[in-house]
Scaffold this motif. Structure first.
Motif, mmCIF file in Angstrom:
data_model
loop_
_atom_site.group_PDB
_atom_site.id
_atom_site.type_symbol
_atom_site.label_atom_id
_atom_site.label_comp_id
_atom_site.label_asym_id
_atom_site.label_seq_id
_atom_site.Cartn_x
_atom_site.Cartn_y
_atom_site.Cartn_z
ATOM 1 N N LYS A 88 13.724 17.896 76.627
ATOM 2 C CA LYS A 88 13.527 16.486 76.964
ATOM 3 C C LYS A 88 13.891 16.247 78.441
ATOM 4 O O LYS A 88 13.193 15.548 79.169
ATOM 5 C CB LYS A 88 14.472 15.668 76.075
ATOM 6 N N TYR A 89 15.002 16.864 78.833
ATOM 7 C CA TYR A 89 15.508 16.699 80.203
ATOM 8 C C TYR A 89 14.500 17.227 81.231
ATOM 9 O O TYR A 89 14.230 16.583 82.232
ATOM 10 C CB TYR A 89 16.845 17.424 80.356
ATOM 11 N N ILE A 90 13.927 18.391 80.963
ATOM 12 C CA ILE A 90 13.006 18.990 81.936
ATOM 13 C C ILE A 90 11.767 18.095 82.099
ATOM 14 O O ILE A 90 11.319 17.843 83.217
ATOM 15 C CB ILE A 90 12.575 20.415 81.501
ATOM 16 N N ARG B 142 20.327 23.851 97.325
ATOM 17 C CA ARG B 142 21.562 23.280 96.785
ATOM 18 C C ARG B 142 21.454 21.780 96.548
ATOM 19 O O ARG B 142 22.464 21.091 96.432
ATOM 20 C CB ARG B 142 22.726 23.622 97.714
ATOM 21 N N PHE B 143 20.236 21.284 96.469
ATOM 22 C CA PHE B 143 20.022 19.850 96.274
ATOM 23 C C PHE B 143 20.734 19.361 95.009
ATOM 24 O O PHE B 143 21.334 18.293 94.987
ATOM 25 C CB PHE B 143 18.518 19.562 96.186
ATOM 26 N N SER B 144 20.682 20.146 93.933
ATOM 27 C CA SER B 144 21.264 19.709 92.659
ATOM 28 C C SER B 144 22.766 19.943 92.608
ATOM 29 O O SER B 144 23.463 19.287 91.849
ATOM 30 C CB SER B 144 20.622 20.475 91.504
ATOM 31 N N THR C 118 20.745 8.282 85.586
ATOM 32 C CA THR C 118 21.015 8.359 87.032
ATOM 33 C C THR C 118 20.585 9.703 87.615
ATOM 34 O O THR C 118 20.853 9.983 88.780
ATOM 35 C CB THR C 118 22.516 8.176 87.296
ATOM 36 N N SER C 119 19.934 10.554 86.815
ATOM 37 C CA SER C 119 19.576 11.892 87.306
ATOM 38 C C SER C 119 18.665 11.802 88.536
ATOM 39 O O SER C 119 17.731 11.007 88.583
ATOM 40 C CB SER C 119 18.879 12.691 86.211
ATOM 41 N N ARG C 120 18.941 12.662 89.487
ATOM 42 C CA ARG C 120 18.097 12.712 90.695
ATOM 43 C C ARG C 120 17.052 13.816 90.588
ATOM 44 O O ARG C 120 16.338 14.116 91.533
ATOM 45 C CB ARG C 120 18.970 12.964 91.936
ATOM 46 N N MET C 121 17.006 14.453 89.435
ATOM 47 C CA MET C 121 16.019 15.535 89.280
ATOM 48 C C MET C 121 14.645 14.958 88.937
ATOM 49 O O MET C 121 14.528 14.150 88.034
ATOM 50 C CB MET C 121 16.481 16.484 88.165
ATOM 51 N N PRO C 122 13.590 15.373 89.680
ATOM 52 C CA PRO C 122 12.250 14.924 89.299
ATOM 53 C C PRO C 122 11.824 15.645 88.026
ATOM 54 O O PRO C 122 12.171 16.810 87.832
ATOM 55 C CB PRO C 122 11.383 15.351 90.491
ATOM 56 N N GLY C 123 11.128 14.992 87.158
ATOM 57 C CA GLY C 123 10.732 15.618 85.903
ATOM 58 C C GLY C 123 9.534 16.542 86.052
ATOM 59 O O GLY C 123 8.873 16.578 87.097
ATOM 60 N N ALA D 98 23.103 27.858 80.783
ATOM 61 C CA ALA D 98 24.010 27.488 79.687
ATOM 62 C C ALA D 98 23.482 26.253 78.951
ATOM 63 O O ALA D 98 23.526 26.180 77.728
ATOM 64 C CB ALA D 98 25.412 27.239 80.228
ATOM 65 N N TRP D 99 22.948 25.296 79.686
ATOM 66 C CA TRP D 99 22.351 24.077 79.105
ATOM 67 C C TRP D 99 21.166 24.436 78.220
ATOM 68 O O TRP D 99 21.039 23.927 77.126
ATOM 69 C CB TRP D 99 21.809 23.229 80.251
ATOM 70 N N ALA D 100 20.303 25.321 78.749
ATOM 71 C CA ALA D 100 19.087 25.698 78.030
ATOM 72 C C ALA D 100 19.451 26.294 76.673
ATOM 73 O O ALA D 100 18.771 26.072 75.681
ATOM 74 C CB ALA D 100 18.278 26.693 78.849
HETATM 75 C C1 HEC Z 1 13.770 18.792 93.293
HETATM 76 C C2 HEC Z 1 14.998 19.361 92.795
HETATM 77 C C3 HEC Z 1 15.086 19.957 91.424
HETATM 78 C C4 HEC Z 1 14.248 20.877 90.837
HETATM 79 C C5 HEC Z 1 12.968 21.460 91.423
HETATM 80 C C6 HEC Z 1 14.840 21.204 89.576
HETATM 81 N N1 HEC Z 1 16.006 20.508 89.402
HETATM 82 FE FE1 HEC Z 1 17.236 20.575 87.778
HETATM 83 N N2 HEC Z 1 18.489 19.256 88.672
HETATM 84 C C7 HEC Z 1 18.303 18.654 89.889
HETATM 85 C C8 HEC Z 1 19.384 17.734 90.138
HETATM 86 C C9 HEC Z 1 19.551 16.893 91.403
HETATM 87 C C10 HEC Z 1 20.243 17.809 89.036
HETATM 88 C C11 HEC Z 1 21.553 17.081 88.830
HETATM 89 C C12 HEC Z 1 21.206 15.830 88.080
HETATM 90 C C13 HEC Z 1 21.889 14.632 88.666
HETATM 91 O O1 HEC Z 1 21.369 14.063 89.633
HETATM 92 O O2 HEC Z 1 22.916 14.258 88.116
HETATM 93 C C14 HEC Z 1 19.644 18.760 88.113
HETATM 94 C C15 HEC Z 1 20.169 19.085 86.880
HETATM 95 C C16 HEC Z 1 19.593 19.949 85.979
HETATM 96 C C17 HEC Z 1 20.127 20.234 84.658
HETATM 97 C C18 HEC Z 1 21.352 19.591 84.043
HETATM 98 C C19 HEC Z 1 22.557 20.320 84.501
HETATM 99 C C20 HEC Z 1 23.799 19.455 84.472
HETATM 100 O O3 HEC Z 1 24.873 20.040 84.407
HETATM 101 O O4 HEC Z 1 23.676 18.233 84.590
HETATM 102 C C21 HEC Z 1 19.289 21.142 84.080
HETATM 103 C C22 HEC Z 1 19.427 21.746 82.694
HETATM 104 C C23 HEC Z 1 18.251 21.423 85.031
HETATM 105 N N3 HEC Z 1 18.469 20.695 86.163
HETATM 106 C C24 HEC Z 1 17.236 22.322 84.835
HETATM 107 C C25 HEC Z 1 16.178 22.558 85.724
HETATM 108 C C26 HEC Z 1 15.109 23.500 85.472
HETATM 109 C C27 HEC Z 1 14.968 24.386 84.262
HETATM 110 C C28 HEC Z 1 14.285 23.434 86.541
HETATM 111 C C29 HEC Z 1 12.988 24.155 86.761
HETATM 112 C C30 HEC Z 1 11.973 23.977 85.765
HETATM 113 C C31 HEC Z 1 14.852 22.448 87.466
HETATM 114 N N4 HEC Z 1 16.001 21.965 86.930
HETATM 115 C C32 HEC Z 1 14.288 22.105 88.688
HETATM 116 C C33 HEC Z 1 17.253 18.885 90.755
HETATM 117 C C34 HEC Z 1 16.193 19.729 90.519
#
Ligand code: HEC
Length: 283
Positions: A241-243, A219-221, A252-257, A230-232
């Motif tokens: 681009k986001y991935i 539940r980190f995200s 400000t996204s905390r998601m690692p690319g 839905a985004w995809a």
């Molecule tokens: C290490 C944790 C992590 C992993 C692994 C991860 N995500 Fe995320 N993701 C996040 C976080 C945190 C956010 C919320 C972004 C923010 O900080 O505002 C997010 C947001 C997103 C969003 C945008 C949704 C929104 O409403 O903002 C998409 C699309 C997404 N992730 C797709 C993916 C996909 C596809 C994968 C696998 C390939 C993936 N994520 C793997 C942490 C992760």
């Protein structure tokens, strides 16, 4: 036969059998391990005192290149599988989720555990968790860390050009024992298209650590599977681009690319998420 003698053999037997862990209703110390799952007697949650974990078969191994600390580290710990075996009632659980303080969850399937033999690290370089070093980026590794003597990605596990990931969660506070095959049924699509199947495997392996559906996933995200899907579908180019580099889209996204995801990996993910949405709509 002396009592000492009987006690000696009892100890040997308990060590060989691995013993059973007692569960406490409350956390007694920061070093205790929270556990949840379907346990004997109908319990679903509890805490295992850290000292208790040392009663399981303990292994000492040297990882010549710890992936976090980037140097040789000696681990003293217990196999994740031995923790599972010491909690009666978990026999039907096929996955262990190592949940970290920030709610990231490393998903260890039985197949992955069987091959890579992850260790729940209790001591590093003979130090108790209070004296563990921080990661180079300043994060705490205690109270638990999961690592390996040596991790080698299996070539046959490469999916759409993405190499098998080594799961090395630190700051682990909780182990969840789940029936993954049952839970994953919700995420599976019955497609036979090669790319959809690849996308499903990738999504489950790479995205489930931080995106969840019901009891499965991290539940980190805070963003559930359906939102990702839905985004995809709605924003295909932005999604790609986001991935690869979330901050390029959302500073400000905390998601690692995932910069190493090629076009095939991204389009496979999109095919899967589209099929997933379709399956949801049909339910
Ligand atoms: C290490 C944790 C992590 C992993 C692994 C991860 N995500 Fe995320 N993701 C996040 C976080 C945190 C956010 C919320 C972004 C923010 O900080 O505002 C997010 C947001 C997103 C969003 C945008 C949704 C929104 O409403 O903002 C998409 C699309 C997404 N992730 C797709 C993916 C996909 C596809 C994968 C696998 C390939 C993936 N994520 C793997 C942490 C992760």
């Amino acid at each position: 036969m002396s009592r000492c003698f009987v006690f000696y053999w009892l100890c040997i037997w308990m060590t060989a059998a691995g013993g059973t862990l007692d569960m406490l209703p409350e956390r007694q110390s920061e070093g205790d391990l929270e556990v949840s799952g379907h346990f004997a007697g109908g319990r679903t949650n509890g805490f295992v005192a850290r000292e208790q974990l040392f009663t399981l078969p303990v292994v000492t191994v040297t990882n010549r290149h710890d992936p976090e600390l980037r140097r040789s580290v000696v681990y003293l710990g217990v196999a994740l599988d031995d923790v599972l075996a010491a909690l009666p009632g978990t026999e039907a659980s096929d996955a262990i989720l190592a949940v970290c303080r920030d709610k990231y969850a490393a998903v260890f399937s039985s197949e992955y555990r069987h091959h890579h033999r992850p260790i729940l690290v209790l001591k590093m370089d003979d130090k108790d968790y209070g004296d563990w070093p921080k990661t180079p980026s300043g994060a705490r590794m205690s109270p638990f860390y999961v690592s390996y003597e040596r991790f080698e990605a299996r070539p046959e596990q490469t999916v759409a050009g993405v190499v098998e990931e080594s799961l090395i969660p630190f700051s682990v506070v909780h182990l969840k024992f789940v029936r993954m095959n049952e839970s994953l049924d919700r995420l599976r699509v019955s497609g036979t298209q090669r790319k959809t199947v690849q996308g499903e495997t990738l999504a489950i392996q790479q995205c489930l650590h931080c995106h969840y559906s019901g009891d499965i996933g991290g539940r980190f995200s805070g963003k559930p599977w359906l939102v990702v899907a839905a985004w995809a579908k709605a924003e295909p180019l932005l999604f790609q681009k986001y991935i690869r580099n979330p901050r390029q889209v959302e500073p400000t996204s905390r998601m690692p690319g995932f910069p190493d995801f090629g076009d095939e990996a991204l389009s496979s993910l999109q095919d899967y998420f589209a099929a997933y949405l379709q399956a949801q709509a049909g339910k």
